[in-house]
Enzyme design. Structure first.
Site, PDB file in Angstrom:
ATOM      1  CG  ASN A 127     -10.534  13.329   5.361  1.00  0.00           C
ATOM      2  OD1 ASN A 127     -11.414  13.856   6.042  1.00  0.00           O
ATOM      3  ND2 ASN A 127     -10.175  12.056   5.511  1.00  0.00           N
TER       4      ASN A 127
ATOM      5  CE  LYS B 242      -7.571  11.707   7.950  1.00  0.00           C
ATOM      6  NZ  LYS B 242      -6.637  10.624   8.202  1.00  0.00           N
TER       7      LYS B 242
ATOM      8  CG  HIS C  46     -11.586   7.819   5.950  1.00  0.00           C
ATOM      9  ND1 HIS C  46     -10.857   7.435   7.057  1.00  0.00           N
ATOM     10  CD2 HIS C  46     -10.764   8.567   5.181  1.00  0.00           C
ATOM     11  CE1 HIS C  46      -9.631   7.942   6.950  1.00  0.00           C
ATOM     12  NE2 HIS C  46      -9.555   8.634   5.823  1.00  0.00           N
TER      13      HIS C  46
ATOM     14  CD  GLU D 238      -7.658   7.850   2.176  1.00  0.00           C
ATOM     15  OE1 GLU D 238      -7.068   8.928   2.051  1.00  0.00           O
ATOM     16  OE2 GLU D 238      -8.456   7.610   3.087  1.00  0.00           O
TER      17      GLU D 238
ATOM     18  N   GLY E 158      -1.618   8.930   7.750  1.00  0.00           N
ATOM     19  CA  GLY E 158      -1.292   9.707   8.945  1.00  0.00           C
ATOM     20  C   GLY E 158       0.181   9.719   9.318  1.00  0.00           C
TER      21      GLY E 158
ATOM     22  CB  SER F 297       1.809   9.666   4.310  1.00  0.00           C
ATOM     23  OG  SER F 297       1.425   9.084   5.534  1.00  0.00           O
TER      24      SER F 297
ATOM     25  N   GLY G 214      -5.202  14.145   4.158  1.00  0.00           N
ATOM     26  CA  GLY G 214      -5.591  14.285   5.559  1.00  0.00           C
ATOM     27  C   GLY G 214      -4.819  15.378   6.262  1.00  0.00           C
TER      28      GLY G 214
HETATM   29  P1  PGA Z   1      -3.222  11.496   5.770  1.00  0.00           P
HETATM   30  O1  PGA Z   1      -4.743  10.989   5.736  1.00  0.00           O
HETATM   31  O2  PGA Z   1      -3.020  12.384   4.572  1.00  0.00           O
HETATM   32  O3  PGA Z   1      -3.098  12.207   7.063  1.00  0.00           O
HETATM   33  O4  PGA Z   1      -2.363  10.264   5.681  1.00  0.00           O
HETATM   34  C1  PGA Z   1      -5.360  10.641   4.532  1.00  0.00           C
HETATM   35  C2  PGA Z   1      -6.752  10.164   4.823  1.00  0.00           C
HETATM   36  O5  PGA Z   1      -6.944   9.418   5.786  1.00  0.00           O
HETATM   37  O6  PGA Z   1      -7.711  10.532   4.103  1.00  0.00           O
END
Ligand code: PGA
Length: 248
Positions: free
Chosen positions: A10, A12, A92, A161, A167, A209, A230
């Protein structure tokens, strides 16, 4: 039930230039992969995957369809599909935080399925509570997305999630026993909504994460079918390392 792991990048807004995006596609596309790999990318980058063997998708779609032409700025599921995508994320938590209600997510879910896209429905609580209210929250997100759209829901994955775990870094991810417990709960709700046989075909992924350091434990002790990644997906090397950890 699926056997091979499904690992979805993802992006983002981490990758902003077509050059960097092209380099990612080349590197990940060329690598030998031990899992099925998809990438959810900003809409302008979807066509960059045209010559790669990777499945590409959008990060959201409009709730509006072709009958609503006059909506500046919206990107419909049909446009996403016609640009070469095979799937889209919907719901999301970052979209929900920007205003997408359960009702809006349901409309996006139905629009994407009608357009022929596979949908990765994201669900997850803001926080955990002693009395288990987070289960009710997740159940509501699932039930409202599927409501009345069960007959369309042949190509669906669910990404669990927990918002509080997104994050951060590996040590802040949810622990495998909690993931496993929640995945069982999600499977129970899916069985009630879709029927047992159809529910068993729905991959349930975890996101929040995931990094090379925790991917193996989360995948195999958490009972998930794969991941939505992410920040660690922005680096092709780190992402490929996670994919490697998901070798069956
Ligand atoms: P992250 O995000 O791996 O940065 O925690 C995951 C997501 O929001 O899809």
């Amino acid at each position: 039930m699926q056997k091979r792991s499904l690992v979805i990048a993802n992006w983002k807004m981490y990758i902003e230039s077509p050059e960097v995006a092209r380099a990612w596609v080349a590197k990940v596309g060329r690598a030998k992969k031990d899992a099925e790999v998809w990438a959810a990318v900003p809409a302008p980058f979807i066509p960059l995957f045209a010559k790669s063997a990777l499945s590409v998708g959008a990060q959201t779609v409009s709730r509006l369809d072709a009958a609503h032409h006059a909506h500046t700025g919206e990107v419909s599921a049909t446009m996403v599909k016609n640009s070469g995508a095979s799937f889209t994320l919907v719901g999301h938590s970052e979209r929900r935080a920007a205003g997408d209600t359960n009702e809006a997510v349901h409309a996006q879910f139905a629009a994407a399925l009608k357009a022929g896209l596979t949908v990765v429905l994201c669900v997850g609580e803001q926080a955990r509570s002693q009395d288990g209210a987070h289960f009710t929250y997740i159940e509501e997100q699932l039930r409202s997305a599927f409501a009345g759209a069960q007959s369309l829901a042949k190509k669906v994955a669910v990404a669990y999630e927990p918002v509080w775990a997104i994050g951060k870094s590996a040590e802040h991810a949810m622990k495998p026993p909690q993931i496993e417990e929640t995945v069982i709960f999600i499977r129970k709700v899916l069985a009630e909504v879709l029927g047992r046989t159809a529910a068993l075909k729905v991959p349930v992924l975890y996101g929040g994460s995931v990094e090379p350091a925790n991917a193996h434990a989360l995948r195999y002790e958490g009972g998930v079918g794969g991941f939505l990644i992410g920040h660690a997906s922005a680096s092709p090397e780190e992402f490929l390392e996670i994919v490697k950890q998901c070798k069956g």
